[in-house]
Design a protein around this motif. Structure first.
Motif, PDB file in Angstrom:
ATOM      1  N   ALA A 214       7.303  -9.621 -10.775  1.00  0.00           N
ATOM      2  CA  ALA A 214       6.666 -11.007 -10.972  1.00  0.00           C
ATOM      3  C   ALA A 214       7.575 -12.024 -11.013  1.00  0.00           C
ATOM      4  N   ALA A 215       8.835 -11.879 -11.378  1.00  0.00           N
ATOM      5  CA  ALA A 215       9.569 -12.933 -11.553  1.00  0.00           C
ATOM      6  C   ALA A 215      10.193 -13.341 -10.000  1.00  0.00           C
ATOM      7  N   ARG A 216      10.115 -12.395  -9.127  1.00  0.00           N
ATOM      8  CA  ARG A 216      10.733 -12.686  -7.547  1.00  0.00           C
ATOM      9  C   ARG A 216       9.561 -13.024  -6.886  1.00  0.00           C
ATOM     10  N   THR A 217       8.476 -12.766  -7.318  1.00  0.00           N
ATOM     11  CA  THR A 217       7.282 -13.291  -6.313  1.00  0.00           C
ATOM     12  C   THR A 217       6.472 -14.484  -6.992  1.00  0.00           C
ATOM     13  N   GLY A 218       6.308 -14.743  -8.201  1.00  0.00           N
ATOM     14  CA  GLY A 218       5.675 -15.823  -8.933  1.00  0.00           C
ATOM     15  C   GLY A 218       4.226 -14.931  -9.209  1.00  0.00           C
ATOM     16  N   TRP A 219       3.814 -13.877  -8.818  1.00  0.00           N
ATOM     17  CA  TRP A 219       2.585 -13.354  -8.966  1.00  0.00           C
ATOM     18  C   TRP A 219       2.226 -12.777 -10.416  1.00  0.00           C
ATOM     19  N   ALA A 220       1.223 -12.759 -10.950  1.00  0.00           N
ATOM     20  CA  ALA A 220       0.788 -12.143 -12.191  1.00  0.00           C
ATOM     21  C   ALA A 220       0.614 -10.816 -12.088  1.00  0.00           C
ATOM     22  N   PRO A 221       1.298 -10.010 -13.129  1.00  0.00           N
ATOM     23  CA  PRO A 221       1.122  -8.722 -13.079  1.00  0.00           C
ATOM     24  C   PRO A 221      -0.095  -8.227 -13.761  1.00  0.00           C
ATOM     25  N   LEU A 222      -1.233  -7.592 -12.853  1.00  0.00           N
ATOM     26  CA  LEU A 222      -2.392  -7.357 -13.321  1.00  0.00           C
ATOM     27  C   LEU A 222      -2.685  -6.002 -13.530  1.00  0.00           C
ATOM     28  N   GLY A 223      -1.789  -4.942 -13.408  1.00  0.00           N
ATOM     29  CA  GLY A 223      -2.064  -3.565 -13.946  1.00  0.00           C
ATOM     30  C   GLY A 223      -0.870  -2.719 -13.334  1.00  0.00           C
ATOM     31  N   LEU A 224      -0.499  -1.751 -14.180  1.00  0.00           N
ATOM     32  CA  LEU A 224       0.361  -0.683 -13.748  1.00  0.00           C
ATOM     33  C   LEU A 224      -0.619   0.656 -13.971  1.00  0.00           C
ATOM     34  N   VAL A 225      -1.351   1.344 -12.824  1.00  0.00           N
ATOM     35  CA  VAL A 225      -2.276   2.259 -12.977  1.00  0.00           C
ATOM     36  C   VAL A 225      -1.673   3.552 -12.691  1.00  0.00           C
ATOM     37  N   PRO A 226      -1.904   4.605 -13.869  1.00  0.00           N
ATOM     38  CA  PRO A 226      -1.342   5.832 -13.952  1.00  0.00           C
ATOM     39  C   PRO A 226      -2.178   6.687 -12.761  1.00  0.00           C
ATOM     40  N   PHE A 227      -1.303   7.567 -12.142  1.00  0.00           N
ATOM     41  CA  PHE A 227      -2.041   8.702 -11.090  1.00  0.00           C
ATOM     42  C   PHE A 227      -3.107   9.322 -12.014  1.00  0.00           C
ATOM     43  N   LEU A 228      -4.376   9.336 -11.144  1.00  0.00           N
ATOM     44  CA  LEU A 228      -5.560   9.874 -11.673  1.00  0.00           C
ATOM     45  C   LEU A 228      -6.016  11.088 -11.003  1.00  0.00           C
ATOM     46  N   PRO A 229      -5.798  12.340 -11.273  1.00  0.00           N
ATOM     47  CA  PRO A 229      -5.984  13.617 -10.565  1.00  0.00           C
ATOM     48  C   PRO A 229      -7.375  13.706 -10.092  1.00  0.00           C
ATOM     49  N   GLN A 230      -8.453  13.106 -11.161  1.00  0.00           N
ATOM     50  CA  GLN A 230      -9.718  13.082 -10.875  1.00  0.00           C
ATOM     51  C   GLN A 230     -10.256  12.366  -9.753  1.00  0.00           C
ATOM     52  N   ALA A 231      -9.452  11.603  -9.250  1.00  0.00           N
ATOM     53  CA  ALA A 231      -9.601  10.688  -7.870  1.00  0.00           C
ATOM     54  C   ALA A 231      -9.858  11.708  -6.845  1.00  0.00           C
ATOM     55  N   ALA A 232      -9.402  13.046  -6.852  1.00  0.00           N
ATOM     56  CA  ALA A 232      -9.275  13.974  -5.565  1.00  0.00           C
ATOM     57  C   ALA A 232     -10.674  14.288  -5.531  1.00  0.00           C
ATOM     58  N   ARG A 233     -11.703  14.260  -6.645  1.00  0.00           N
ATOM     59  CA  ARG A 233     -13.096  14.813  -6.485  1.00  0.00           C
ATOM     60  C   ARG A 233     -13.927  13.653  -5.385  1.00  0.00           C
ATOM     61  N   LEU A 234     -13.279  12.694  -5.370  1.00  0.00           N
ATOM     62  CA  LEU A 234     -14.112  11.521  -4.342  1.00  0.00           C
ATOM     63  C   LEU A 234     -13.674  11.721  -2.871  1.00  0.00           C
ATOM     64  N   PRO A 235     -14.493  11.427  -1.946  1.00  0.00           N
ATOM     65  CA  PRO A 235     -13.988  11.697  -0.563  1.00  0.00           C
ATOM     66  C   PRO A 235     -12.676  11.077  -0.081  1.00  0.00           C
ATOM     67  N   ALA A 236     -11.992  11.961   0.647  1.00  0.00           N
ATOM     68  CA  ALA A 236     -10.791  11.705   1.108  1.00  0.00           C
ATOM     69  C   ALA A 236     -10.884  10.517   1.957  1.00  0.00           C
ATOM     70  N   GLU A 237      -9.647   9.572   1.991  1.00  0.00           N
ATOM     71  CA  GLU A 237      -9.908   8.306   2.807  1.00  0.00           C
ATOM     72  C   GLU A 237      -9.517   8.522   4.488  1.00  0.00           C
ATOM     73  N   ASP A 238      -8.938   9.570   4.752  1.00  0.00           N
ATOM     74  CA  ASP A 238      -8.804   9.883   6.018  1.00  0.00           C
ATOM     75  C   ASP A 238      -8.215  11.378   6.222  1.00  0.00           C
ATOM     76  N   ALA A 239      -8.469  11.686   7.229  1.00  0.00           N
ATOM     77  CA  ALA A 239      -8.329  13.352   7.653  1.00  0.00           C
ATOM     78  C   ALA A 239      -6.960  13.929   7.198  1.00  0.00           C
ATOM     79  N   LEU A 240      -5.719  12.955   6.909  1.00  0.00           N
ATOM     80  CA  LEU A 240      -4.507  13.655   6.669  1.00  0.00           C
ATOM     81  C   LEU A 240      -4.605  14.043   5.238  1.00  0.00           C
ATOM     82  N   ASP A 241      -5.341  12.994   4.431  1.00  0.00           N
ATOM     83  CA  ASP A 241      -5.430  13.311   3.006  1.00  0.00           C
ATOM     84  C   ASP A 241      -6.312  14.800   3.116  1.00  0.00           C
ATOM     85  N   LEU A 242      -7.330  15.070   3.711  1.00  0.00           N
ATOM     86  CA  LEU A 242      -8.047  16.040   3.786  1.00  0.00           C
ATOM     87  C   LEU A 242      -7.353  17.417   3.872  1.00  0.00           C
TER      88      LEU A 242
END
Length: 488
Positions: A214-242
């Motif tokens: 935030a200090a180096r960019t001047g942008w607002a920190p809007l979130g630090l999002v923990p890794f969510l294992p349940q996201a793997a139940r949603l479709p993969a974004e590309d074939a390498l993920d698959l």
């Protein structure tokens, strides 16, 4: 344009932009807002059929589902479908527009900005807020001159930007601060805040990192999002993920299903519902690896460049593996391009998917295919001819397939038309229908025929539950109110 809008760009590909937009869309819908997802330009061979008769990237289809909106071609007005390492088919507002090499496309892009802005305005007239997803990296300044996917769109449409970085891959501070350093100051000025995604471990350990960014960019920190294992139940974004998700070895599973990972594999989310079945061990077979000898079923997937992928299949020795698999009593299913590969010949007289010509295919079904310029795009439903089990799915293909094996079809549509083909002994099958395994009854019928026990879970409900879980996760870890105040 009546809706507010905000854009999510990334420090790179696969930082989680698509799922960020999907989760925020569901969160805002739960707050009572009408949300529309939008991606100016996508590059993917994973596409969905829209209600208005076109096609868009499946990531936008998931986002539309999260927003509880019907699919529209305007959600992804420019879709690039790679056919080679340097060329792609161009889909504009759902329809084939043309083809271009990577360098040629850089000069073509500005011709498409009008369609992009038109689609953006169309969606904006129907929503309270439009969530826009960028493509690739915001810092690709070498491509900035004619950009329609990131800063070029944001500046043209006057949409503020939130930048997303991925801490899981490392170097997130440098990625975010470095983006600010290389961007033109006017482009950097569109960025209102940043989100750090996929945090593992104790988030307090990165509190200083958030402050430093935030200090180096001047942008607002809007979130630090923990890794969510349940996201793997949603479709993969590309074939390498698959491939990373499905490398085989599920304990206790009685049915192993193998899918060769072709270079131009298309609509690979066909296999997500199978992967969720406890009694199925889904193996995405990487190039250089043999098809597993203990597979009950081998599925040849859809392809955006059928002849080229057929050549890759043969080069990997998978044609010999298929014949050995059949000698052992296994079964083979070809879907769309995979169906075409199972036949005797594939002809591309007009150069639809590559250089004009005709090639010998695998010769496992007595059919021949001619690739044509007309593209079939429609949702379908009906019943399997072999066991009368119901199905729902969609067609998305070029080509006309004919031959003696078509007299023994695989599927009958509700309107009486038939689709696909089967060998006389029923071990070799082909169909143009995608999404078969997403239908709970059809998937259960396949698993029972292969000797397994299907679960009683609903694939659709599993996706819905995962979207709700993702939305709740973002509500806890992202300053959604701060995002809404910055949208305009």
């Amino acid at each position: 344009m009546t809706a507010r809008a905000i854009m999510f760009q990334g420090t790179g590909s696969n930082v989680g932009k698509s799922l960020m937009v999907a989760g925020l869309a569901r969160a805002l819908v739960r707050r009572g807002l009408k949300v529309a997802p939008f991606k100016p330009q996508n590059m993917s061979n994973n596409a969905a059929v829209t209600a208005d008769g076109g096609e868009i990237g499946r990531a936008q289809a998931l986002q539309a589902r999260a927003a509880r909106m019907r699919l529209s071609v305007h959600m992804n007005p420019v879709l690039l479908k790679p056919q080679s390492e340097t060329g792609a088919q161009i889909i504009v507002q759902g329809r084939i527009w043309g083809q271009a090499g990577a360098r040629e496309f850089q000069t073509v892009k500005q011709q498409l900005m009008g369609a992009v802005l038109d689609s953006f305005a169309t969606l904006g007239a129907e929503a309270d807020i439009v969530l826009v997803e960028g493509a690739g990296s915001a810092s690709e300044i070498n491509l900035r001159a004619n950009d329609i996917a990131n800063m070029g769109f944001a500046r043209a449409a006057n949409v503020p930007v939130v930048l997303v970085g991925d801490i899981d891959r490392g170097g997130v501070i440098a990625s975010l601060v470095g983006t600010k350093a290389v961007l033109d100051p006017n482009d950097a000025g569109t960025i209102q805040g940043f989100i750090v995604n996929k945090m593992r471990g104790d988030p307090t350990l990165f509190a200083d990192g958030m402050r430093e960014i935030a200090a180096r960019t001047g942008w607002a920190p809007l979130g630090l999002v923990p890794f969510l294992p349940q996201a793997a139940r949603l479709p993969a974004e590309d074939a390498l993920d698959l491939a990373e998700r499905h490398s085989g070895g599920r304990p206790g599973a009685r049915v192993r299903i193998a899918v060769p990972l072709l270079p131009r594999i298309a609509n690979f989310d066909d296999f997500d519902p199978l992967a969720a079945e406890p009694d199925v061990d889904l193996v995405m077979v990487k190039p250089g690896e043999p098809l597993p000898a203990d597979a009950r079923l081998v599925v040849l997937p859809g392809s955006k460049a059928t002849i080229a992928d057929l050549e890759a299949l043969i080069a990997n020795g998978w044609d010999a593996d298929l014949k050995a698999h059949l000698r052992r009593g296994g079964q083979v299913l070809g879907i769309c391009g995979g169906f075409q590969m199972l036949g005797r010949t594939i002809a591309d007289p007009d150069g639809i998917e590559g250089p004009p010509g005709e090639v010998q295919a695998l010769g496992l079904l007595e059919v021949d295919t001619v690739l044509t310029g007309d593209k079939t795009l429609r949702e379908v439903e009906g019943r399997s001819d072999s066991d009368d089990s119901p199905f729902r799915g969609y067609e998305m293909h070029v080509g006309r397939t004919t031959g003696p094996a078509m007299s023994l079809p695989l599927l009958t549509f509700a309107d009486g038309r038939v689709d696909g083909a089967r060998s006389p002994d029923g071990t070799i099958m082909g169909t143009y229908v995608h999404g078969l395994f997403g239908d709970d009854e059809q998937r259960a019928a396949w698993i029972r025929r292969l000797g397994g026990s299907p679960s009683n879970h609903s694939h659709d409900q599993e996706v819905e539950d995962a979207l709700d879980t993702l939305a709740a996760h973002l509500e806890r870890h992202v300053d959604i109110d701060g995002i809404l105040t910055r949208a305009r």
